[in-house]
Design a protein around this motif. Structure first.
Motif, PDB file in Angstrom:
ATOM      1  N   ALA A  34      26.527  97.409 100.096  1.00 32.38           N
ATOM      2  CA  ALA A  34      27.092  97.152 102.018  1.00 32.38           C
ATOM      3  C   ALA A  34      29.183  96.549 101.669  1.00 32.38           C
ATOM      4  CB  ALA A  34      26.311  95.928 102.295  1.00 32.38           C
ATOM      5  N   LEU A  35      29.526  96.832 102.520  1.00 33.95           N
ATOM      6  CA  LEU A  35      30.921  97.119 102.842  1.00 33.95           C
ATOM      7  C   LEU A  35      30.771  95.213 103.499  1.00 33.95           C
ATOM      8  CD1 LEU A  35      32.269 100.458 104.074  1.00 33.95           C
ATOM      9  CD2 LEU A  35      32.056  99.508 101.834  1.00 33.95           C
ATOM     10  N   PRO A  36      32.217  94.752 103.757  1.00 37.11           N
ATOM     11  CA  PRO A  36      32.181  93.240 103.473  1.00 37.11           C
ATOM     12  C   PRO A  36      31.969  92.976 104.892  1.00 37.11           C
ATOM     13  CG  PRO A  36      34.535  93.744 102.268  1.00 37.11           C
ATOM     14  CD  PRO A  36      33.022  95.191 102.809  1.00 37.11           C
ATOM     15  N   PHE A  37      32.250  93.765 106.280  1.00 39.22           N
ATOM     16  CA  PHE A  37      32.229  94.201 107.496  1.00 39.22           C
ATOM     17  C   PHE A  37      30.172  93.841 107.391  1.00 39.22           C
ATOM     18  CE2 PHE A  37      36.494  95.377 109.501  1.00 39.22           C
ATOM     19  CZ  PHE A  37      36.912  93.938 108.463  1.00 39.22           C
ATOM     20  N   GLN A  38      29.597  95.387 106.674  1.00 41.95           N
ATOM     21  CA  GLN A  38      28.408  94.888 107.071  1.00 41.95           C
ATOM     22  C   GLN A  38      27.468  93.490 106.005  1.00 41.95           C
ATOM     23  OE1 GLN A  38      28.045  98.219 104.261  1.00 41.95           O
ATOM     24  NE2 GLN A  38      27.561  99.609 106.550  1.00 41.95           N
ATOM     25  N   THR A  52      19.878  79.879 108.399  1.00 40.30           N
ATOM     26  CA  THR A  52      20.719  80.008 107.474  1.00 40.30           C
ATOM     27  C   THR A  52      21.051  81.115 106.970  1.00 40.30           C
ATOM     28  OG1 THR A  52      19.050  80.899 105.508  1.00 40.30           O
ATOM     29  CG2 THR A  52      19.141  78.388 106.151  1.00 40.30           C
ATOM     30  N   ARG A  53      22.604  80.674 106.375  1.00 39.69           N
ATOM     31  CA  ARG A  53      23.663  81.850 106.394  1.00 39.69           C
ATOM     32  C   ARG A  53      23.761  81.855 105.189  1.00 39.69           C
ATOM     33  NH1 ARG A  53      28.181  83.391 109.986  1.00 39.69           N
ATOM     34  NH2 ARG A  53      29.012  84.160 107.957  1.00 39.69           N
ATOM     35  N   PRO A  54      22.933  83.157 104.409  1.00 42.16           N
ATOM     36  CA  PRO A  54      22.666  83.478 102.507  1.00 42.16           C
ATOM     37  C   PRO A  54      24.684  83.507 101.981  1.00 42.16           C
ATOM     38  CG  PRO A  54      21.137  83.883 103.709  1.00 42.16           C
ATOM     39  CD  PRO A  54      21.718  83.643 104.503  1.00 42.16           C
ATOM     40  N   ALA A  55      24.716  83.759 101.093  1.00 41.56           N
ATOM     41  CA  ALA A  55      25.632  84.652 100.290  1.00 41.56           C
ATOM     42  C   ALA A  55      25.577  85.745 100.677  1.00 41.56           C
ATOM     43  CB  ALA A  55      26.088  83.715  99.160  1.00 41.56           C
ATOM     44  N   LEU A  56      24.787  86.159  99.837  1.00 41.18           N
ATOM     45  CA  LEU A  56      24.621  88.194 100.282  1.00 41.18           C
ATOM     46  C   LEU A  56      25.680  88.990  98.987  1.00 41.18           C
ATOM     47  CD1 LEU A  56      23.103  88.758 103.081  1.00 41.18           C
ATOM     48  CD2 LEU A  56      21.717  87.915 101.972  1.00 41.18           C
ATOM     49  N   LYS A  57      26.019  88.170  98.743  1.00 39.46           N
ATOM     50  CA  LYS A  57      27.249  89.224  97.890  1.00 39.46           C
ATOM     51  C   LYS A  57      26.785  90.441  97.218  1.00 39.46           C
ATOM     52  CE  LYS A  57      30.128  84.959  97.296  1.00 39.46           C
ATOM     53  NZ  LYS A  57      31.136  85.400  97.388  1.00 39.46           N
ATOM     54  N   GLY A  58      25.726  90.975  96.357  1.00 36.42           N
ATOM     55  CA  GLY A  58      25.607  91.784  95.772  1.00 36.42           C
ATOM     56  C   GLY A  58      24.535  93.104  96.801  1.00 36.42           C
ATOM     57  N   LEU A  59      24.522  92.190  98.300  1.00 36.70           N
ATOM     58  CA  LEU A  59      23.974  93.736  99.267  1.00 36.70           C
ATOM     59  C   LEU A  59      24.303  95.095  99.113  1.00 36.70           C
ATOM     60  CD1 LEU A  59      21.975  92.774 101.587  1.00 36.70           C
ATOM     61  CD2 LEU A  59      23.175  92.283 102.600  1.00 36.70           C
ATOM     62  N   THR A  60      23.597  95.636  98.819  1.00 40.34           N
ATOM     63  CA  THR A  60      23.050  96.883  99.291  1.00 40.34           C
ATOM     64  C   THR A  60      23.015  97.441 100.683  1.00 40.34           C
ATOM     65  OG1 THR A  60      20.615  97.607  99.240  1.00 40.34           O
ATOM     66  CG2 THR A  60      22.417  97.425  97.137  1.00 40.34           C
ATOM     67  N   VAL A  61      23.339  98.677 100.702  1.00 36.07           N
ATOM     68  CA  VAL A  61      23.297  99.082 102.583  1.00 36.07           C
ATOM     69  C   VAL A  61      21.235  99.699 103.035  1.00 36.07           C
ATOM     70  CG1 VAL A  61      23.075 100.740 104.206  1.00 36.07           C
ATOM     71  CG2 VAL A  61      24.844 100.461 102.871  1.00 36.07           C
ATOM     72  N   GLY A  62      20.684 100.376 102.001  1.00 37.14           N
ATOM     73  CA  GLY A  62      19.134  99.568 102.211  1.00 37.14           C
ATOM     74  C   GLY A  62      18.961  98.469 102.351  1.00 37.14           C
ATOM     75  N   SER A  81      30.775 100.184 115.364  1.00 35.87           N
ATOM     76  CA  SER A  81      31.748  99.667 115.627  1.00 35.87           C
ATOM     77  C   SER A  81      32.463  99.189 114.233  1.00 35.87           C
ATOM     78  CB  SER A  81      31.473  97.271 115.727  1.00 35.87           C
ATOM     79  OG  SER A  81      30.951  97.692 117.135  1.00 35.87           O
ATOM     80  N   ALA A  82      32.860  99.956 113.401  1.00 37.13           N
ATOM     81  CA  ALA A  82      33.265 100.759 112.507  1.00 37.13           C
ATOM     82  C   ALA A  82      33.161  99.507 110.622  1.00 37.13           C
ATOM     83  CB  ALA A  82      34.967 100.766 112.584  1.00 37.13           C
ATOM     84  N   ARG A  83      32.021  99.529 111.161  1.00 33.52           N
ATOM     85  CA  ARG A  83      31.361  97.908 109.724  1.00 33.52           C
ATOM     86  C   ARG A  83      31.079  99.457 109.151  1.00 33.52           C
ATOM     87  NH1 ARG A  83      27.828  95.929 114.838  1.00 33.52           N
ATOM     88  NH2 ARG A  83      28.249  94.730 115.004  1.00 33.52           N
ATOM     89  N   ASP A  84      30.556 100.395 109.013  1.00 33.22           N
ATOM     90  CA  ASP A  84      30.644 101.404 107.659  1.00 33.22           C
ATOM     91  C   ASP A  84      31.725 102.276 107.409  1.00 33.22           C
ATOM     92  OD1 ASP A  84      30.442 103.011 110.177  1.00 33.22           O
ATOM     93  OD2 ASP A  84      28.577 104.352 109.208  1.00 33.22           O
ATOM     94  N   SER A  85      32.982 102.160 108.004  1.00 36.39           N
ATOM     95  CA  SER A  85      33.857 102.620 107.526  1.00 36.39           C
ATOM     96  C   SER A  85      34.926 101.830 106.361  1.00 36.39           C
ATOM     97  CB  SER A  85      34.900 102.437 108.942  1.00 36.39           C
ATOM     98  OG  SER A  85      36.126 102.900 108.188  1.00 36.39           O
ATOM     99  N   ARG A  86      34.993 102.671 105.252  1.00 34.17           N
ATOM    100  CA  ARG A  86      35.266 101.889 103.990  1.00 34.17           C
ATOM    101  C   ARG A  86      37.705 101.496 104.557  1.00 34.17           C
ATOM    102  NH1 ARG A  86      32.793 101.168  99.932  1.00 34.17           N
ATOM    103  NH2 ARG A  86      31.323 102.677  99.134  1.00 34.17           N
ATOM    104  N   ALA A  87      38.003 102.573 105.059  1.00 35.87           N
ATOM    105  CA  ALA A  87      39.094 102.664 105.620  1.00 35.87           C
ATOM    106  C   ALA A  87      39.524 101.211 106.877  1.00 35.87           C
ATOM    107  CB  ALA A  87      40.169 103.515 106.657  1.00 35.87           C
ATOM    108  N   TRP A  88      38.595 100.935 107.315  1.00 36.00           N
ATOM    109  CA  TRP A  88      38.705  99.995 108.253  1.00 36.00           C
ATOM    110  C   TRP A  88      38.056  98.795 107.745  1.00 36.00           C
ATOM    111  CZ3 TRP A  88      41.582  99.183 112.657  1.00 36.00           C
ATOM    112  CH2 TRP A  88      41.331 100.121 113.328  1.00 36.00           C
ATOM    113  N   ASN A  89      37.078  98.338 106.864  1.00 34.48           N
ATOM    114  CA  ASN A  89      36.602  97.420 105.751  1.00 34.48           C
ATOM    115  C   ASN A  89      37.847  97.041 105.160  1.00 34.48           C
ATOM    116  OD1 ASN A  89      34.025  96.205 105.982  1.00 34.48           O
ATOM    117  ND2 ASN A  89      33.703  98.279 106.573  1.00 34.48           N
ATOM    118  N   ARG A  90      39.728  97.945 104.700  1.00 36.64           N
ATOM    119  CA  ARG A  90      39.960  97.567 103.574  1.00 36.64           C
ATOM    120  C   ARG A  90      41.194  97.275 104.591  1.00 36.64           C
ATOM    121  NH1 ARG A  90      40.372  96.740  98.625  1.00 36.64           N
ATOM    122  NH2 ARG A  90      39.002  98.726  98.330  1.00 36.64           N
ATOM    123  N   ALA A  91      41.715  97.851 106.208  1.00 38.46           N
ATOM    124  CA  ALA A  91      42.053  97.190 106.597  1.00 38.46           C
ATOM    125  C   ALA A  91      41.828  95.929 106.866  1.00 38.46           C
ATOM    126  CB  ALA A  91      42.448  98.163 108.076  1.00 38.46           C
TER     127      ALA A  91
END
Length: 151
Positions: A34-38, A52-62, A81-91
């Motif tokens: 999963a991308l950072p925004f996701q 609670t807000r778990p870390a979920l560092k290695g979370l996948t899309v599934g 909302s562009a959560r799945d856009s690599r470009a927006w995540n990088r920006a």
């Protein structure tokens, strides 16, 4: 003119997930990470609904889709909302780093200058104290010095 009252947005009761539920939801699958925004969206939703807000560092899309579905939220929100856009995540990451860099470029000189000013002030006080002490002793008449030392 008629003004609508604000919507009553009540939060659902917090229902924490058990360890068995988390184990089932976070089982390995072949989906991409999963991308950072996701991840942030899933963390915020889990925090809102469970408390609670778990870390979920290695979370996948599934895994993210399964967690949202288990909490009653729609998994399609991961792709809005562009959560799945690599470009927006990088920006977003670049803009965050730029904000940190700008903040540090303003704070760091103030800190360094503050330390330099503090050191200079301490040095000045020490110098003035020693200089006044020397001047005071140098201006004493010799008779007092001779008298003081017994000569």
């Amino acid at each position: 003119m008629h003004i609508e009252p604000p919507l009553n947005r009540t939060r659902p009761p917090k229902t924490p997930l058990t360890d068995e539920q988390w184990t089932h939801l976070l089982r390995a699958d072949g989906t991409p990470r999963a991308l950072p925004f996701q991840r942030s969206y899933v963390r915020a939703t889990v925090g809102l609904l469970t408390g609670t807000r778990p870390a979920l560092k290695g979370l996948t899309v599934g895994q993210a889709e399964r967690v949202l579905a288990a909490l009653g939220d729609e998994p399609a929100a991961l792709h809005r909302s562009a959560r799945d856009s690599r470009a927006w995540n990088r920006a977003g990451q670049i803009s965050l780093l730029a904000c940190v860099a700008v903040t540090m470029s303003m704070v760091l000189p103030i800190t360094v200058l503050g330390l330099i000013a503090c050191g200079a002030a301490i040095g000045w006080v020490g110098y003035v104290g020693l200089a006044s002490r020397r001047t005071r002793h140098d201006n004493e008449p010799e008779t007092d010095l001779v008298h003081r030392w017994g000569r």
